[in-house]
Design a protein around this motif. Structure first.
Motif: not given
Length: 148
Positions: A45-72
């Motif tokens: 459980s603690l490992t899964l919660i701590a993995d949220a930080l790692f997942v967020s770092s990957i998610g920011y790369a995908a979010m940047a692409l989505l913001l440029l191609a879709y959000g803006l």
């Protein structure tokens, strides 16, 4: 207040702030869900919660692409056609997560991650861009005091 056409306050700034808040919030929600309901031990459980930080770092790369191609472009079109209300903004923000959720299969826990991130980003945008009263840009001069 019209929930379909009320213009947002500082839309582009609030879009970027919502993306910064939505990625870790969405990944933390999914991690907490997995830790509470699908883990077998406290260590897992603690490992899964701590993995949220790692997942967020990957998610920011995908979010940047989505913001440029879709959000803006979507925000620009919604502002241009005066459809940038809170309901429309939440629907537009949730749409990529729903598409990935349907295409990736609705059963796997990994398919819930983009949906949670897009919903969290949409809620953050609505909370940031539509708080307070709408701005009134009309200029009405005040009468001078003491003139009789």
């Amino acid at each position: 207040m019209n929930i379909l056409s009320r213009p947002p306050n500082r839309p582009y700034r609030n879009l970027f702030l919502a993306a910064l808040v939505g990625v870790p919030a969405g990944s933390l929600v999914v991690s907490l869900f997995l830790a509470l309901f699908q883990s077998t031990s406290l260590k897992q459980s603690l490992t899964l919660i701590a993995d949220a930080l790692f997942v967020s770092s990957i998610g920011y790369a995908a979010m940047a692409l989505l913001l440029l191609a879709y959000g803006l472009p979507a925000l620009w079109l919604a502002l241009r056609f005066r459809l940038a209300g809170p309901a429309t903004a939440l629907l537009i923000a949730t749409l990529p997560g729903l598409c990935i959720w349907f295409l990736g299969g609705t059963r796997g826990s990994l398919a819930w991650l983009p949906l949670a991130i897009s919903v969290a980003t949409g809620l953050a945008f609505v909370a940031l861009a539509y708080r307070g009263t709408p701005s009134n840009n009309s200029f009405k001069p005040k009468p001078l005091r003491g003139s009789d």
